[in-house]
Design a protein around this motif. Structure first.
Motif, PDB file in Angstrom:
ATOM      1  N   ASN A 111       0.870  -1.186   0.000  1.00 51.87           N
ATOM      2  CA  ASN A 111       0.000   0.000   0.000  1.00 51.87           C
ATOM      3  C   ASN A 111       0.902   1.230   0.000  1.00 51.87           C
ATOM      4  O   ASN A 111       2.096   1.110  -0.255  1.00 51.87           O
ATOM      5  CB  ASN A 111      -1.003  -0.025   1.171  1.00 51.87           C
ATOM      6  CG  ASN A 111      -0.360   0.064   2.545  1.00 51.87           C
ATOM      7  OD1 ASN A 111       0.737   0.602   2.701  1.00 51.87           O
ATOM      8  ND2 ASN A 111      -1.046  -0.447   3.548  1.00 51.87           N
ATOM      9  N   ASP A 150       2.294   2.886   2.278  1.00 50.59           N
ATOM     10  CA  ASP A 150       3.367   2.920   3.273  1.00 50.59           C
ATOM     11  C   ASP A 150       4.091   1.600   3.482  1.00 50.59           C
ATOM     12  O   ASP A 150       5.255   1.578   3.851  1.00 50.59           O
ATOM     13  CB  ASP A 150       2.793   3.353   4.642  1.00 50.59           C
ATOM     14  CG  ASP A 150       2.233   4.764   4.613  1.00 50.59           C
ATOM     15  OD1 ASP A 150       2.867   5.635   4.005  1.00 50.59           O
ATOM     16  OD2 ASP A 150       1.155   4.986   5.187  1.00 50.59           O
ATOM     17  N   ILE A 151       3.404   0.491   3.292  1.00 54.22           N
ATOM     18  CA  ILE A 151       3.940  -0.813   3.682  1.00 54.22           C
ATOM     19  C   ILE A 151       4.405  -1.618   2.463  1.00 54.22           C
ATOM     20  O   ILE A 151       3.725  -1.682   1.451  1.00 54.22           O
ATOM     21  CB  ILE A 151       2.880  -1.619   4.479  1.00 54.22           C
ATOM     22  CG1 ILE A 151       2.392  -0.832   5.692  1.00 54.22           C
ATOM     23  CG2 ILE A 151       3.436  -2.990   4.885  1.00 54.22           C
ATOM     24  CD1 ILE A 151       3.473  -0.420   6.675  1.00 54.22           C
ATOM     25  N   PHE A 178       8.742  -0.768   6.085  1.00 54.62           N
ATOM     26  CA  PHE A 178       8.392   0.595   5.667  1.00 54.62           C
ATOM     27  C   PHE A 178       9.682   1.389   5.485  1.00 54.62           C
ATOM     28  O   PHE A 178      10.745   0.990   5.960  1.00 54.62           O
ATOM     29  CB  PHE A 178       7.449   1.270   6.681  1.00 54.62           C
ATOM     30  CG  PHE A 178       8.020   1.435   8.061  1.00 54.62           C
ATOM     31  CD1 PHE A 178       8.754   2.558   8.403  1.00 54.62           C
ATOM     32  CD2 PHE A 178       7.831   0.449   9.021  1.00 54.62           C
ATOM     33  CE1 PHE A 178       9.290   2.704   9.679  1.00 54.62           C
ATOM     34  CE2 PHE A 178       8.352   0.582  10.297  1.00 54.62           C
ATOM     35  CZ  PHE A 178       9.086   1.715  10.621  1.00 54.62           C
ATOM     36  N   ASN A 236      -1.913  -4.150   8.718  1.00 55.42           N
ATOM     37  CA  ASN A 236      -2.296  -3.216   9.785  1.00 55.42           C
ATOM     38  C   ASN A 236      -1.272  -3.222  10.917  1.00 55.42           C
ATOM     39  O   ASN A 236      -0.946  -2.165  11.472  1.00 55.42           O
ATOM     40  CB  ASN A 236      -3.686  -3.561  10.330  1.00 55.42           C
ATOM     41  CG  ASN A 236      -4.778  -3.287   9.324  1.00 55.42           C
ATOM     42  OD1 ASN A 236      -4.599  -2.526   8.371  1.00 55.42           O
ATOM     43  ND2 ASN A 236      -5.914  -3.922   9.511  1.00 55.42           N
ATOM     44  N   THR A 271       1.647  -1.225   9.873  1.00 56.98           N
ATOM     45  CA  THR A 271       1.303   0.197   9.897  1.00 56.98           C
ATOM     46  C   THR A 271       1.355   0.734  11.325  1.00 56.98           C
ATOM     47  O   THR A 271       1.884   1.836  11.561  1.00 56.98           O
ATOM     48  CB  THR A 271      -0.093   0.421   9.283  1.00 56.98           C
ATOM     49  OG1 THR A 271      -0.090  -0.089   7.943  1.00 56.98           O
ATOM     50  CG2 THR A 271      -0.456   1.893   9.253  1.00 56.98           C
ATOM     51  N   GLU A 272       0.819  -0.027  12.280  1.00 56.21           N
ATOM     52  CA  GLU A 272       0.870   0.393  13.684  1.00 56.21           C
ATOM     53  C   GLU A 272       2.310   0.525  14.171  1.00 56.21           C
ATOM     54  O   GLU A 272       2.651   1.492  14.856  1.00 56.21           O
ATOM     55  CB  GLU A 272       0.127  -0.617  14.567  1.00 56.21           C
ATOM     56  CG  GLU A 272      -1.369  -0.556  14.436  1.00 56.21           C
ATOM     57  CD  GLU A 272      -2.066  -1.668  15.232  1.00 56.21           C
ATOM     58  OE1 GLU A 272      -1.473  -2.157  16.220  1.00 56.21           O
ATOM     59  OE2 GLU A 272      -3.187  -2.034  14.849  1.00 56.21           O
ATOM     60  N   ASN A 318       3.810   3.697  12.670  1.00 59.79           N
ATOM     61  CA  ASN A 318       3.338   4.907  13.337  1.00 59.79           C
ATOM     62  C   ASN A 318       4.022   5.098  14.685  1.00 59.79           C
ATOM     63  O   ASN A 318       4.438   6.206  15.037  1.00 59.79           O
ATOM     64  CB  ASN A 318       1.816   4.869  13.509  1.00 59.79           C
ATOM     65  CG  ASN A 318       1.097   4.999  12.181  1.00 59.79           C
ATOM     66  OD1 ASN A 318       1.639   5.542  11.226  1.00 59.79           O
ATOM     67  ND2 ASN A 318      -0.105   4.470  12.109  1.00 59.79           N
TER      68      ASN A 318
END
Length: 112
Positions: A48, A50-51, A68, A98, A101-102, A105
């Motif tokens: 996606n 970012d990943i 990332f 997900n 992504t966590e 972040n």
């Protein structure tokens, strides 16, 4: 050939690699080194915005390390590998994306 980026592994990647047999681990690390110098979707693919994932097929098993980009240092581009899985289906599990992504972040929040 010049490397396009450096790779750093988070603790969970080391834990994942430690569970694998030596030949599988060596193949994964070989493919990561190869992806640093060669653009190849079979080795390093965008999932996606970012990943990304490092991809390895070895002994009919699909190994994936999620990652990332950290381009905050203007001199060196770093790819942070977050965690790994052995894929059992064609589709990449959304919960793994997900999770990456966590972690991303959290990484950037702590870096500030």
């Amino acid at each position: 050939m010049q490397e396009k980026f450096k790779v750093e592994f988070l603790k969970e990647v080391f834990d994942f690699l430690d569970q694998l047999d030596e030949k599988a681990r060596d193949k994964i690390l070989f493919n990561i080194d190869k992806s640093k110098v060669k653009d190849d979707n079979k080795l390093f693919k965008k999932l996606n915005s970012d990943i990304w994932e490092f991809r390895t097929l070895f002994n009919k098993k699909q190994y994936r390390l999620f990652a990332f980009w950290d381009k905050s240092d203007n001199k060196v581009t770093i790819v942070i590998a977050t965690h790994g899985i052995i894929k059992k289906t064609q589709k990449t599990p959304k919960k793994e994306i997900n999770k990456a992504t966590e972690i991303m972040n959290k990484y950037f929040n702590e870096k500030k």
